[in-house]
Design an enzyme around this catalytic site. Structure first.
Site, PDB file in Angstrom:
ATOM      1  N   HIS A  38       7.635   5.362 -14.140  1.00  0.00           N
ATOM      2  CA  HIS A  38       8.532   5.657 -13.045  1.00  0.00           C
ATOM      3  C   HIS A  38       9.912   5.300 -13.449  1.00  0.00           C
ATOM      4  O   HIS A  38      10.137   4.010 -13.091  1.00  0.00           O
ATOM      5  CB  HIS A  38       7.952   4.876 -11.873  1.00  0.00           C
ATOM      6  CG  HIS A  38       6.215   5.402 -11.415  1.00  0.00           C
ATOM      7  ND1 HIS A  38       5.269   4.895 -12.363  1.00  0.00           N
ATOM      8  CD2 HIS A  38       6.045   6.219 -10.686  1.00  0.00           C
ATOM      9  CE1 HIS A  38       4.196   5.281 -11.718  1.00  0.00           C
ATOM     10  NE2 HIS A  38       4.437   6.337 -10.580  1.00  0.00           N
ATOM     11  N   HIS A  78       5.036   0.370  -9.045  1.00  0.00           N
ATOM     12  CA  HIS A  78       5.053   1.437  -9.951  1.00  0.00           C
ATOM     13  C   HIS A  78       6.558   1.235 -10.705  1.00  0.00           C
ATOM     14  O   HIS A  78       6.500   2.006 -11.735  1.00  0.00           O
ATOM     15  CB  HIS A  78       4.823   2.676  -9.190  1.00  0.00           C
ATOM     16  CG  HIS A  78       6.133   3.146  -8.185  1.00  0.00           C
ATOM     17  ND1 HIS A  78       5.952   2.297  -7.015  1.00  0.00           N
ATOM     18  CD2 HIS A  78       7.144   3.581  -8.052  1.00  0.00           C
ATOM     19  CE1 HIS A  78       6.880   2.720  -6.072  1.00  0.00           C
ATOM     20  NE2 HIS A  78       7.860   3.269  -6.599  1.00  0.00           N
ATOM     21  N   GLY A 127       1.062  -2.618  -7.325  1.00  0.00           N
ATOM     22  CA  GLY A 127       0.913  -1.316  -7.434  1.00  0.00           C
ATOM     23  C   GLY A 127       0.151  -0.913  -6.508  1.00  0.00           C
ATOM     24  O   GLY A 127       0.646   0.306  -5.885  1.00  0.00           O
ATOM     25  N   PRO A 128      -0.912  -1.199  -6.023  1.00  0.00           N
ATOM     26  CA  PRO A 128      -1.402  -0.805  -4.668  1.00  0.00           C
ATOM     27  C   PRO A 128      -0.297  -1.013  -3.541  1.00  0.00           C
ATOM     28  O   PRO A 128      -0.356  -2.389  -3.130  1.00  0.00           O
ATOM     29  CB  PRO A 128      -2.802  -1.402  -4.436  1.00  0.00           C
ATOM     30  CG  PRO A 128      -3.284  -1.929  -5.942  1.00  0.00           C
ATOM     31  CD  PRO A 128      -1.600  -2.155  -6.502  1.00  0.00           C
ATOM     32  N   GLY A 166       7.207   3.643   0.470  1.00  0.00           N
ATOM     33  CA  GLY A 166       5.749   3.687   0.508  1.00  0.00           C
ATOM     34  C   GLY A 166       5.106   2.299   0.982  1.00  0.00           C
ATOM     35  O   GLY A 166       4.168   2.212   1.833  1.00  0.00           O
ATOM     36  N   HIS A 269      10.900  10.155  -9.632  1.00  0.00           N
ATOM     37  CA  HIS A 269       9.923   9.191  -9.180  1.00  0.00           C
ATOM     38  C   HIS A 269       8.923   8.645 -10.292  1.00  0.00           C
ATOM     39  O   HIS A 269       8.811   7.461 -10.550  1.00  0.00           O
ATOM     40  CB  HIS A 269       9.184   9.526  -8.069  1.00  0.00           C
ATOM     41  CG  HIS A 269       8.087   8.558  -7.743  1.00  0.00           C
ATOM     42  ND1 HIS A 269       8.102   7.653  -6.741  1.00  0.00           N
ATOM     43  CD2 HIS A 269       6.940   8.656  -8.199  1.00  0.00           C
ATOM     44  CE1 HIS A 269       6.973   6.974  -6.893  1.00  0.00           C
ATOM     45  NE2 HIS A 269       6.060   7.472  -7.374  1.00  0.00           N
ATOM     46  N   ARG A 364     -23.667 -20.036   9.381  1.00  0.00           N
ATOM     47  CA  ARG A 364     -22.162 -20.091   9.612  1.00  0.00           C
ATOM     48  C   ARG A 364     -22.072 -21.547  10.263  1.00  0.00           C
ATOM     49  O   ARG A 364     -20.956 -22.220   9.904  1.00  0.00           O
ATOM     50  CB  ARG A 364     -21.715 -19.166  10.464  1.00  0.00           C
ATOM     51  CG  ARG A 364     -22.319 -19.216  11.940  1.00  0.00           C
ATOM     52  CD  ARG A 364     -21.897 -17.907  12.751  1.00  0.00           C
ATOM     53  NE  ARG A 364     -22.637 -17.730  13.918  1.00  0.00           N
ATOM     54  CZ  ARG A 364     -22.415 -17.761  15.216  1.00  0.00           C
ATOM     55  NH1 ARG A 364     -20.834 -17.777  15.473  1.00  0.00           N
ATOM     56  NH2 ARG A 364     -23.259 -17.710  16.459  1.00  0.00           N
ATOM     57  N   SER A 391     -16.481 -18.011  15.954  1.00  0.00           N
ATOM     58  CA  SER A 391     -17.482 -17.307  15.367  1.00  0.00           C
ATOM     59  C   SER A 391     -17.600 -17.731  13.994  1.00  0.00           C
ATOM     60  O   SER A 391     -18.792 -17.778  13.428  1.00  0.00           O
ATOM     61  CB  SER A 391     -17.322 -15.687  15.587  1.00  0.00           C
ATOM     62  OG  SER A 391     -17.432 -15.509  16.818  1.00  0.00           O
ATOM     63  N   GLU A 418      -7.005  -8.714   9.382  1.00  0.00           N
ATOM     64  CA  GLU A 418      -7.657  -9.176   8.357  1.00  0.00           C
ATOM     65  C   GLU A 418      -7.105  -8.777   6.855  1.00  0.00           C
ATOM     66  O   GLU A 418      -7.042  -9.829   5.826  1.00  0.00           O
ATOM     67  CB  GLU A 418      -9.078  -8.435   8.344  1.00  0.00           C
ATOM     68  CG  GLU A 418      -9.863  -8.698   9.587  1.00  0.00           C
ATOM     69  CD  GLU A 418      -9.477  -7.913  10.994  1.00  0.00           C
ATOM     70  OE1 GLU A 418      -8.851  -7.072  10.791  1.00  0.00           O
ATOM     71  OE2 GLU A 418     -10.138  -8.002  12.049  1.00  0.00           O
ATOM     72  N   ASP A 476     -24.016  -6.718  18.882  1.00  0.00           N
ATOM     73  CA  ASP A 476     -22.794  -6.189  18.867  1.00  0.00           C
ATOM     74  C   ASP A 476     -23.299  -4.821  18.295  1.00  0.00           C
ATOM     75  O   ASP A 476     -22.434  -3.759  18.293  1.00  0.00           O
ATOM     76  CB  ASP A 476     -21.889  -6.870  18.105  1.00  0.00           C
ATOM     77  CG  ASP A 476     -21.021  -8.023  18.790  1.00  0.00           C
ATOM     78  OD1 ASP A 476     -20.942  -7.473  20.233  1.00  0.00           O
ATOM     79  OD2 ASP A 476     -20.572  -8.906  18.159  1.00  0.00           O
ATOM     80  N   HIS A 480     -20.910  -3.164  14.231  1.00  0.00           N
ATOM     81  CA  HIS A 480     -20.484  -4.906  13.656  1.00  0.00           C
ATOM     82  C   HIS A 480     -21.620  -5.264  12.763  1.00  0.00           C
ATOM     83  O   HIS A 480     -21.475  -6.277  11.892  1.00  0.00           O
ATOM     84  CB  HIS A 480     -20.723  -5.787  14.796  1.00  0.00           C
ATOM     85  CG  HIS A 480     -19.307  -5.931  15.363  1.00  0.00           C
ATOM     86  ND1 HIS A 480     -18.835  -4.505  16.054  1.00  0.00           N
ATOM     87  CD2 HIS A 480     -18.352  -6.537  16.158  1.00  0.00           C
ATOM     88  CE1 HIS A 480     -17.831  -4.602  16.707  1.00  0.00           C
ATOM     89  NE2 HIS A 480     -17.454  -5.953  16.745  1.00  0.00           N
TER      90      HIS A 480
HETATM   91  C1  LIG Z   1      -2.047   2.022  -1.743  1.00  0.00           C
HETATM   92  C2  LIG Z   1      -1.118   3.064  -2.448  1.00  0.00           C
HETATM   93  N1  LIG Z   1      -1.278   4.536  -2.158  1.00  0.00           N
HETATM   94  C3  LIG Z   1      -0.653   5.352  -3.229  1.00  0.00           C
HETATM   95  C4  LIG Z   1      -0.115   4.960  -4.217  1.00  0.00           C
HETATM   96  C5  LIG Z   1       0.287   6.042  -5.241  1.00  0.00           C
HETATM   97  N2  LIG Z   1       1.925   5.921  -5.055  1.00  0.00           N
HETATM   98  C6  LIG Z   1       2.482   5.584  -6.014  1.00  0.00           C
HETATM   99  S1  LIG Z   1       4.221   5.209  -5.702  1.00  0.00           S
HETATM  100  C7  LIG Z   1       4.108   6.222  -4.363  1.00  0.00           C
HETATM  101  C8  LIG Z   1       5.391   6.644  -3.475  1.00  0.00           C
HETATM  102  C9  LIG Z   1       6.083   5.531  -3.335  1.00  0.00           C
HETATM  103  O1  LIG Z   1       7.320   5.707  -2.354  1.00  0.00           O
HETATM  104  P1  LIG Z   1       8.415   4.805  -2.310  1.00  0.00           P
HETATM  105  O2  LIG Z   1       7.959   3.505  -2.286  1.00  0.00           O
HETATM  106  O3  LIG Z   1       9.598   5.542  -1.853  1.00  0.00           O
HETATM  107  O4  LIG Z   1       8.892   4.826  -4.062  1.00  0.00           O
HETATM  108  P2  LIG Z   1      10.023   5.740  -4.833  1.00  0.00           P
HETATM  109  O5  LIG Z   1       9.858   7.002  -4.685  1.00  0.00           O
HETATM  110  O6  LIG Z   1      11.233   5.219  -4.058  1.00  0.00           O
HETATM  111  O7  LIG Z   1       9.942   4.971  -6.208  1.00  0.00           O
HETATM  112  C10 LIG Z   1       2.885   6.598  -4.128  1.00  0.00           C
HETATM  113  C11 LIG Z   1       2.225   7.277  -3.041  1.00  0.00           C
HETATM  114  C12 LIG Z   1      -0.039   3.530  -4.373  1.00  0.00           C
HETATM  115  N3  LIG Z   1       0.226   3.073  -5.604  1.00  0.00           N
HETATM  116  N4  LIG Z   1      -0.801   2.761  -3.677  1.00  0.00           N
END
Ligand SMILES: Cc1ncc(C[n+]2csc(CCOP(=O)(O)OP(=O)(O)O)c2C)c(N)n1
Length: 672
Positions: A38, A78, A127-128, A166, A269, A364, A391, A418, A476, A480
């Site tokens: 990227h 990324h 990354g996520p 994102g 991107h 618990r 709880s 959470e 519940d 749950h």
């Molecule tokens: C939870 C999650 N969902 C989807 C992705 C796949 N993904 C990576 S970058 C991106 C877009 C992010 O856009 P932005 O934050 O604007 O980044 P830019 O294009 O500016 O580099 C996605 C959907 C990911 N890495 N994590």
């Protein structure tokens, strides 16, 4: 605007533009070589990162673990080449040109997304999207907690985050920012890469939030800047550092800045720019150097930035040397030898109490009793719950709640958040000096799962106290009642899923969870009371091998082996007695942690599991039990969702009873 620059010596000055372009060029070149990655985000945020790293970030590239360094989190993981370029330019050991040119290749330090432990200077795995933000909230919280304990001379640093559109679209960002705003984490500064582009195209395709207003509403200080104007960026960071709230700096940038035909477009991107575009970018940016080549004056200016903090770091070390030994050790390893000794003593103490008057209590409740001993013994423990404190039994008499702007306490009311709780606990553990635990219902591990997965991937010591662990929670109902959750959690590598059977096992599992330096733990605990099965008062931690023979077959030779976890171990014991009345010898194996058991020797596992037919009982789905049952075993458990009724009625309704276990055993023996 004056051209800001880094002054290297009396006569040489390197322009900001050249320093930022070094990042852009390295990012383009590495992605081009890998034909993957990227380039857009690093090129767009190069100016912001240059201002941050050359003028503000407190760090010393030669001492990446300095406890009072500012933390830098690249939540937009990324854009990993932004971080790798910075680590290379500022002189982190091992981040060589070779590493940059092996971007995304097997065994390199430059993984596709930044991964903790691959290279010094990578503070967390990102990354996520959104997870880095949650981690940063935890880091900023850990900083304030340790500051309250150790004072400004020892811990007083900022946490900076680069986040993209994102990150801010992800739900976790709401939880994390809301919590940070509430607690007034004023040393948290988010640099938002406000480029209005994501993968599908302009963000206007999918979102029309006013991020400034959104953050204002959560109690943040906010400002908008031109992300390509170094002076304006610097003023904004300066101001954010003085704010009494967390700060959002929305940096308006152009994705892929410098790419002649592609800048500002989604096409920068996530793919290599191509040789023609790169050639054009070099011309447009005024960067006449070969791929991966950084001219010596630019590199020297960056290296000077990387060494800028060394004087401060050395002064800090002198101050830290005067700290009381325990406090000093706690900064690097909160569970050092002294803490492990204190842990052992506290666990022995509570086990002795449980052995003296064997309690018929929910696990618990047992966990809460264990914590009453652990919390005073281990000041590094920071507890909390996502609005289920009573709880989950997570709070003890030794806790004081953390409040907005007041970090003297040791208990966090995370609110109904959470996901942010789990991500923030990762951040606290990563910060160092703290061992976090936090609670919710086991069924809501689903709401934490992305962060739990990262706890496991990073190998951090985070303890999830997950109560109401089966249909045994009763009225519940199925919304749950976890049924698939144990299996789903057991599927995550490097995660210990503990399901203790009684109070003594609870104490033992807490001991194991706290001692596991590189593996996070789930403690799955019951809402309903369970019988005391262990009254031996043994000093030995019998859960430490993951599974053990709780009750051997009468007379030695086994006709059948009954395997169980948690609340169902009591049923197995009852079934054993029923079988004995028929002259059938059954052994009962308690399996508080499959993962730990799987790590034992073949001989130990064979001895525990035995050669007789096996029946397993667990109030959850069967998935995974085949490993312990073999081809011919029987499973008593759930095959669908639960229902709403008192616990006793549900166990009877779903056939999870001692008599069903005994019947399954008789049938197996008949067949054998
Ligand atoms: C939870 C999650 N969902 C989807 C992705 C796949 N993904 C990576 S970058 C991106 C877009 C992010 O856009 P932005 O934050 O604007 O980044 P830019 O294009 O500016 O580099 C996605 C959907 C990911 N890495 N994590």
């Amino acid at each position: 605007m004056a051209n800001p620059a880094v002054r290297m010596s009396e006569e040489r000055v390197v322009a900001h533009k050249d320093m930022a372009n070094a990042i852009r060029a390295l990012a383009m070149d590495a992605v081009e070589k890998a034909k993957s990655g990227h380039p857009g985000m690093p090129m767009g945020m190069a100016d912001v990162a240059t201002v941050l790293f050359t003028r503000f970030l407190k760090f010393d590239a030669s001492a990446p673990d300095w406890p009072d360094r500012d933390r830098f989190v690249l939540s937009a993981g990324h854009g990993s080449m932004l971080l790798y370029a910075l680590l290379h330019l500022t002189g982190y050991a091992g981040m060589t040109v070779d590493q940059l040119s092996s971007f995304r290749q097997l065994g390199s330090k430059t993984a596709g997304h930044p991964e903790l432990g691959h290279a010094p200077g990578v503070e967390t795995t990102t990354g996520p999207l959104g997870q880095g933000l949650g981690n940063a909230v935890g880091m900023a919280l850990a900083e304030r907690l340790l500051n309250a304990r150790l004072g400004d001379a020892i811990i007083d640093h900022f946490t900076y985050v680069i986040a993209g559109d994102g990150d801010l679209m992800e739900g976790i960002s709401h939880e994390a920012f809301s919590l940070a705003g509430h607690l007034r984490l004023n040393k948290l500064i988010v640099l938002f890469d406000d480029n209005s582009i994501s993968i599908d195209g302009p963000t206007s395709l999918a979102v029309s939030d006013d991020q400034i207003e959104r953050f204002e509403a959560s109690g943040w200080s906010t400002v908008w800047v031109d992300g390509h104007d170094p002076a304006a960026i610097a003023v904004a960071i300066e101001r954010a550092r003085r704010a009494d709230k967390p700060s959002l700096i929305a940096c308006k940038t152009i994705i892929g800045y410098g790419a002649p035909t592609k800048q500002g477009k989604a096409s920068t991107h996530g793919e290599a720019l191509g040789p023609e575009e790169i050639k054009g970018a070099r011309a447009k940016l005024g960067w006449a150097h070969a791929p991966f080549e950084v001219p010596s004056d630019v590199l020297a200016a960056w290296r000077a930035a990387g060494a800028r903090g060394s004087v401060q770091r050395k002064a800090w070390e002198q101050r830290a040397a005067k700290l009381e030994a325990g406090n000093r050790a706690a900064l690097s390893d909160p569970m050092d030898t002294a803490a492990l000794t204190a842990l052992g003593a506290a666990v022995a103490d509570i086990k002795a109490e449980f052995a003296a008057t064997p309690p018929k209590i929910a696990t618990r409740v047992a966990s809460q009793k264990v914590l009453e001993k652990l919390v005073p013994a281990l000041p590094c423990l920071i507890g909390g719950s996502a609005d289920l404190t009573g709880s989950n039994g997570t709070r003890t008499a030794h806790h004081t709640a953390i409040a907005p702007g007041d970090f003297d306490g040791n208990y966090i009311h995370y609110g109904v958040r959470e996901h942010a709780m789990a991500a923030a606990m990762n951040g606290m553990a990563l910060h160092g000096g703290i061992v976090p635990y936090g609670g919710t219902f086991l069924v809501f591990t689903d709401y934490c799962r992305p962060a739990i997965r990262l706890s496991a991937l990073m190998g951090v010591r985070v303890i999830y106290v997950m109560t109401h662990d089966s249909i045994g929670l009763g009225e519940d109902g199925p919304t749950h009642q976890p049924v698939e959750h144990l299996a789903a959690l057991r599927a995550i590598p490097n995660l210990n899923v503990f399901r203790p059977a009684d109070a003594v096992e609870v104490a033992e599992c807490w001991e194991l969870a706290l001692a596991a330096a590189t593996t996070p733990s789930i403690l799955a605990l019951t809402r309903q009371a369970v019988p005391a099965l262990r009254s031996d008062g043994a000093a030995e931690n019998r859960s430490a091998k993951g599974a053990y023979v709780l009750a051997e077959a009468q007379g030695g030779a086994r006709d059948v082996t009954l395997l169980a976890t948690g609340s169902e171990v009591g049923l197995a014991i009852e079934a054993r007695e029923a079988l004995a009345r028929d002259g059938i010898s059954a052994a009962v194996v308690s399996m508080p942690c499959w993962e730990v058991f799987a790590g034992q020797s073949v001989a130990y596992r064979a001895q525990v599991l035995g050669r007789a037919p096996r029946v397993a009982v667990e109030a959850a789905v069967a998935q995974g039990w085949e490993r312990w049952l073999g081809e011919d075993g029987s499973f008593i458990g759930m095959s669908g969702f639960g229902a709403s009724a008192p616990a006793g009625k549900l166990f009877a309704h779903f056939g999870i009873t001692a008599s069903h276990v005994a019947a399954a055993a008789r049938q197996l023996i008949k067949r054998a």
